[in-house]
Design a protein around this motif. Structure first.
Motif, PDB file in Angstrom:
ATOM      1  N   ALA A   5      20.030  56.389  60.541  1.00  0.00           N
ATOM      2  CA  ALA A   5      19.509  55.278  59.732  1.00  0.00           C
ATOM      3  C   ALA A   5      20.256  55.174  58.402  1.00  0.00           C
ATOM      4  N   ILE A   6      20.774  56.303  57.925  1.00  0.00           N
ATOM      5  CA  ILE A   6      21.523  56.342  56.667  1.00  0.00           C
ATOM      6  C   ILE A   6      22.989  55.970  56.918  1.00  0.00           C
ATOM      7  N   LYS A   7      23.465  56.299  58.099  1.00  0.00           N
ATOM      8  CA  LYS A   7      24.868  56.027  58.441  1.00  0.00           C
ATOM      9  C   LYS A   7      25.071  54.612  58.996  1.00  0.00           C
ATOM     10  N   ASN A   8      23.982  53.944  59.341  1.00  0.00           N
ATOM     11  CA  ASN A   8      24.032  52.551  59.815  1.00  0.00           C
ATOM     12  C   ASN A   8      23.020  51.728  59.020  1.00  0.00           C
ATOM     13  N   ALA A   9      23.113  51.827  57.699  1.00  0.00           N
ATOM     14  CA  ALA A   9      22.108  51.169  56.859  1.00  0.00           C
ATOM     15  C   ALA A   9      22.411  49.681  56.710  1.00  0.00           C
ATOM     16  N   HIS A  10      21.356  48.898  56.519  1.00  0.00           N
ATOM     17  CA  HIS A  10      21.532  47.492  56.154  1.00  0.00           C
ATOM     18  C   HIS A  10      20.692  47.281  54.899  1.00  0.00           C
TER      19      HIS A  10
END
Ligand SMILES: [Zn+2]
Length: 292
Positions: A211-216
């Motif tokens: 979730a931190i590495k693919n944040a929006h």
């Protein structure tokens, strides 16, 4: 082979102000010309884009390597007390997902709805049930778009950080859109380095490193009162500590997309991108072993 550089891409919410035409297709080219890397297509007032335009945007985004996301209409309410309105909201969210896919967007952001006369717990349950049905259709149709529920800025809207994280934890295929201006407006705090780190650590703890590495992420300055968000402001004219915020994103290794929603759009997106670049090179310089 080295893994791809993990970093944040910066872009605008909708057509940049400098764009010669109010067109999403032109906006893709303009974003690249400006030196930005991302664009959020605004379906917020309705789905007025035809399939031909969507196809053109898709082609241009590949050609110019602009990462696209989209924002679903504002009038979606998955907690409407009227069954018909709730169904229409579900339908609209699905149509938004399909249109986002046709336009080559990888993510679709939406607001869950309003509490109305329901308690927060009832609202969460209703929205969860509604989303479960939508996500099941997304899977059966193989729609290649990440559905992202946004943290909202008004207290009458469903979407505190805890609510968003708890839904994303329970529903496979649902991801968060972290709007830091909204979190600040809603909580009346979260405007310091330590608080930004606390939010990001909570996201990682609840949803995992991905979730931190693919944040929006959405960002702008914000004016608010005890009911929450009133108005978006330019970051440089607001009290939002965007330098501390960006430092927290750098230090915790956040990667993904940052969409600037301030009225100045691209000039602040570029300001953030440059600041981010400086903070990253400072950090990697400080991590080099000292010369002897
Ligand atoms: Zn939004």
């Amino acid at each position: 082979m080295r893994p791809a550089a993990e970093k944040l891409l910066f872009g605008t919410a909708g057509v940049p102000l400098s764009c010669p035409e109010d067109s999403s297709a032109r906006a893709v080219e303009e974003v690249r010309r400006l030196g930005l890397e991302a664009l959020e297509l605004e379906f917020v007032q309705g789905l007025n884009m035809g399939t031909e335009t969507a196809g053109l945007i898709r082609t241009l985004s590949r050609q110019h390597r602009v990462k696209l996301s989209a924002h679903a209409p504002y009038f979606i309410n998955l907690n409407s007390p009227e069954a018909g309105k709730k169904m229409q909201s579900q339908k609209l969210l699905l149509s938004s997902l399909r249109l986002a896919a046709a336009a080559g967007a990888s993510d679709l952001v939406f607001h869950g709805g309003y509490y109305g006369a329901c308690t927060p717990e009832e609202t969460l349950r209703n929205i969860k049930n509604s989303l479960r049905e939508i996500l099941s259709i997304v899977r059966s149709e193989n729609i290649p778009v990440r559905l992202r529920i946004e943290t909202t800025g008004k207290k009458k809207q469903f979407g505190s950080l805890d609510e968003v994280l708890s839904l994303c934890r329970e529903l496979e295929g649902l991801w968060p859109c972290l709007d830091f201006a909204h979190i600040y407006a809603r909580e009346g705090k979260v405007n310091s380095y330590d608080e930004f780190c606390r939010v990001l650590n909570k996201v990682e703890k609840k949803l995992g490193r991905s979730a931190i590495k693919n944040a929006h992420i959405h960002i702008s300055g914000v004016r608010f009162n005890q009911s929450g968000e009133l108005k978006h402001l330019n970051l440089e004219e607001s009290d939002f500590r965007f330098d501390e915020w960006l430092q927290a994103l750098v230090d915790l290794g956040v990667a993904g997309t940052v969409i600037c929603e301030s009225p100045a759009l691209e000039s602040e997106a570029l300001m953030l991108k440059n600041l981010y670049k400086n903070l990253r090179s400072k950090k990697s310089a400080s991590e080099q072993p000292a010369e002897t």
